[in-house]
Design a protein around this motif. Structure first.
Motif, mmCIF file in Angstrom:
data_model
loop_
_atom_site.group_PDB
_atom_site.id
_atom_site.type_symbol
_atom_site.label_atom_id
_atom_site.label_comp_id
_atom_site.label_asym_id
_atom_site.label_seq_id
_atom_site.Cartn_x
_atom_site.Cartn_y
_atom_site.Cartn_z
ATOM 1 N N ILE A 151 0.847 -1.209 0.000
ATOM 2 C CA ILE A 151 0.000 0.000 0.000
ATOM 3 C C ILE A 151 0.882 1.260 0.000
ATOM 4 O O ILE A 151 0.628 2.207 -0.741
ATOM 5 C CB ILE A 151 -0.960 -0.006 1.217
ATOM 6 N N VAL A 152 1.928 1.251 0.822
ATOM 7 C CA VAL A 152 2.823 2.427 0.873
ATOM 8 C C VAL A 152 3.494 2.619 -0.493
ATOM 9 O O VAL A 152 3.566 3.740 -1.013
ATOM 10 C CB VAL A 152 3.877 2.262 1.996
ATOM 11 N N PHE A 199 3.172 5.837 -3.109
ATOM 12 C CA PHE A 199 4.312 6.610 -3.634
ATOM 13 C C PHE A 199 4.318 6.598 -5.165
ATOM 14 O O PHE A 199 4.586 7.608 -5.794
ATOM 15 C CB PHE A 199 5.627 6.058 -3.096
ATOM 16 N N LEU A 200 4.008 5.438 -5.760
ATOM 17 C CA LEU A 200 4.029 5.354 -7.228
ATOM 18 C C LEU A 200 2.901 6.158 -7.863
ATOM 19 O O LEU A 200 3.029 6.606 -9.001
ATOM 20 C CB LEU A 200 3.937 3.893 -7.671
ATOM 21 N N SER A 201 1.819 6.370 -7.122
ATOM 22 C CA SER A 201 0.701 7.116 -7.714
ATOM 23 C C SER A 201 1.024 8.606 -7.845
ATOM 24 O O SER A 201 0.240 9.351 -8.429
ATOM 25 C CB SER A 201 -0.586 6.895 -6.915
ATOM 26 N N GLY A 202 2.175 9.022 -7.339
ATOM 27 C CA GLY A 202 2.616 10.405 -7.556
ATOM 28 C C GLY A 202 3.524 10.523 -8.773
ATOM 29 O O GLY A 202 4.358 11.425 -8.854
ATOM 30 N N TYR A 203 3.341 9.598 -9.747
ATOM 31 C CA TYR A 203 4.245 9.534 -10.907
ATOM 32 C C TYR A 203 4.239 10.810 -11.750
ATOM 33 O O TYR A 203 5.168 11.101 -12.484
ATOM 34 C CB TYR A 203 3.885 8.333 -11.788
ATOM 35 N N ALA A 260 12.683 19.373 -5.977
ATOM 36 C CA ALA A 260 11.636 18.946 -6.916
ATOM 37 C C ALA A 260 12.156 17.892 -7.890
ATOM 38 O O ALA A 260 11.395 17.051 -8.376
ATOM 39 C CB ALA A 260 11.108 20.150 -7.690
ATOM 40 N N ILE A 261 13.435 17.919 -8.171
ATOM 41 C CA ILE A 261 14.021 16.916 -9.082
ATOM 42 C C ILE A 261 14.267 15.596 -8.332
ATOM 43 O O ILE A 261 14.014 14.512 -8.850
ATOM 44 C CB ILE A 261 15.345 17.445 -9.680
ATOM 45 N N TYR A 262 14.722 15.714 -7.081
ATOM 46 C CA TYR A 262 15.159 14.528 -6.334
ATOM 47 C C TYR A 262 13.993 13.741 -5.721
ATOM 48 O O TYR A 262 13.953 12.499 -5.807
ATOM 49 C CB TYR A 262 16.138 14.971 -5.243
ATOM 50 N N LEU A 263 13.044 14.451 -5.094
ATOM 51 C CA LEU A 263 12.001 13.755 -4.329
ATOM 52 C C LEU A 263 11.212 12.704 -5.120
ATOM 53 O O LEU A 263 11.031 11.580 -4.627
ATOM 54 C CB LEU A 263 11.014 14.772 -3.742
ATOM 55 N N PRO A 264 10.758 13.025 -6.338
ATOM 56 C CA PRO A 264 9.972 12.011 -7.055
ATOM 57 C C PRO A 264 10.766 10.732 -7.319
ATOM 58 O O PRO A 264 10.217 9.628 -7.236
ATOM 59 C CB PRO A 264 9.617 12.706 -8.381
ATOM 60 N N TRP A 265 12.067 10.868 -7.613
ATOM 61 C CA TRP A 265 12.881 9.676 -7.869
ATOM 62 C C TRP A 265 13.156 8.921 -6.584
ATOM 63 O O TRP A 265 13.256 7.686 -6.600
ATOM 64 C CB TRP A 265 14.184 10.064 -8.589
ATOM 65 N N LEU A 266 13.256 9.650 -5.483
ATOM 66 C CA LEU A 266 13.425 8.966 -4.199
ATOM 67 C C LEU A 266 12.160 8.163 -3.872
ATOM 68 O O LEU A 266 12.232 7.020 -3.407
ATOM 69 C CB LEU A 266 13.724 9.985 -3.090
ATOM 70 N N GLU A 267 11.005 8.754 -4.144
ATOM 71 C CA GLU A 267 9.751 8.035 -3.901
ATOM 72 C C GLU A 267 9.674 6.770 -4.764
ATOM 73 O O GLU A 267 9.282 5.705 -4.277
ATOM 74 C CB GLU A 267 8.552 8.940 -4.222
ATOM 75 N N VAL A 268 10.060 6.903 -6.023
ATOM 76 C CA VAL A 268 10.046 5.727 -6.913
ATOM 77 C C VAL A 268 11.053 4.686 -6.427
ATOM 78 O O VAL A 268 10.767 3.483 -6.399
ATOM 79 C CB VAL A 268 10.359 6.147 -8.370
ATOM 80 N N CYS A 319 0.436 16.462 -4.276
ATOM 81 C CA CYS A 319 0.835 15.096 -3.901
ATOM 82 C C CYS A 319 0.560 14.084 -5.026
ATOM 83 O O CYS A 319 1.395 13.240 -5.311
ATOM 84 C CB CYS A 319 0.089 14.645 -2.646
ATOM 85 N N PHE A 320 -0.623 14.154 -5.612
ATOM 86 C CA PHE A 320 -1.002 13.132 -6.595
ATOM 87 C C PHE A 320 -1.413 13.714 -7.940
ATOM 88 O O PHE A 320 -1.946 13.007 -8.781
ATOM 89 C CB PHE A 320 -2.142 12.279 -6.039
#
Lengths: 145, 152
Positions: free
Chosen positions: A18-19, A23-27, A55-63, A108-109
């Motif tokens: 679920i977690v 995180f992936l749903s913020g693609y 802004a560049i780093y966070l999405p890749w960290l989430e992925v 977020c999404f």
């Protein structure tokens, strides 16, 4: 493995899934970094110089965290601790902006300008995700016996 | 715990490397450093003009003021908006002064997130007492694109 250990292991997997899915749903942040940078700026929590790198780093960290939670069992606990830190940071940022008063969404999404402004429900949702991370960590510990 | 920390460090590091590479090849890559204090929303905040996104503008019960050139206004506008092109605002002074006098909320907009005509018009209105001013920052293009009512 006892029956209890199997239940704890299942709870651990389910919570991780679920977690990771959250995180992936913020693609969209990966697809539109310019929109996400604006969303980060609108939190008014970071100095100018940090807005774009974050802004560049966070999405890749989430992925990266989601990938590890789903496919790399050896590093799942480490990924859970990072997920916990991220969720605490996000929740804190949203709470500060709600207290200050903001008309903007959390980004977020989705980055649609028609997205609803952030609300305390976002904090509650993140609180639930934090509980899930703790459940995943607890389930891992108990399933290991 | 030491192993977990090392593994967390590896995730942080690998994600960072991927992010750097991705931003280098991304068709919509953004600069690593950007002067956000020059952004139209930052300038509005600095001037005391409150900023609203589309979601809030769609619900707003306020007088909309369109700062785009007249020909763009004629092609389509937010219903009941008042046309005050930035270069011609003095011609509409009497109307604007009445709106300021009534102290009702005024929502100013222009074409999109990058234009600053609406903000510059708000700054002019402030010079003769306008305080209840809002900048609708997503602009008319987003309004139309996301199904906001349009008057032609």
């Amino acid at each position: 493995m006892t029956r209890d250990q199997k239940i704890y292991r299942f709870a651990h997997w389910l919570a991780c899934f679920i977690v990771a899915a959250t995180f992936l749903s913020g693609y969209h942040k990966l697809l539109r970094p310019d929109d996400f940078a604006l969303a980060v700026y609108r939190f008014h929590l970071l100095p100018d110089v940090w807005v774009n790198p974050v802004a560049i780093y966070l999405p890749w960290l989430e992925v990266g965290v989601a990938f590890c939670l789903l496919f790399v069992p050896r590093v799942r606990v480490a990924a859970l601790w990072i997920a916990l830190a991220l969720l605490v940071l996000f929740t804190g940022g949203i709470a500060v902006n709600l207290i200050r008063g903001t008309a903007f969404g959390c980004g977020c999404f989705g980055a649609s300008p028609a997205a609803k402004p952030m609300e305390w429900m976002n904090v509650a949702r993140n609180g639930a995700l934090v509980l899930l991370v703790f459940l995943a960590l607890y389930g891992k510990r108990k399933s290991a016996g | 715990m030491g192993t977990t920390l090392k593994r967390a460090g590896m995730i942080l590091l690998v994600s960072g490397v991927v992010a750097v590479v991705a931003n280098t090849v991304h068709p919509r890559r953004i600069p690593w450093v950007q002067s956000w204090s020059n952004h139209v929303e930052a300038r509005a905040r600095e001037a005391g003009v409150r900023v609203m996104p589309l979601s809030v503008a769609l619900e707003a019960r306020a007088r909309f003021v369109d700062a785009r050139p007249r020909e763009e206004f004629e092609r389509g506008r937010i219903p009941a908006a008042l046309s005050v092109p930035l270069g011609e605002w003095e011609d509409a002074f009497a109307l604007l002064a009445d709106l300021v006098e009534s102290n009702g909320p005024m929502v100013l907009y222009c074409g999109n997130r990058d234009c600053d005509d609406a903000l510059l018009l708000a700054l002019e209105i402030q010079t003769f007492g306008g305080t209840n001013l809002f900048l609708y920052s997503d602009g008319f293009e987003a309004w139309e694109e996301h199904g906001g009512p349009v008057e032609r």
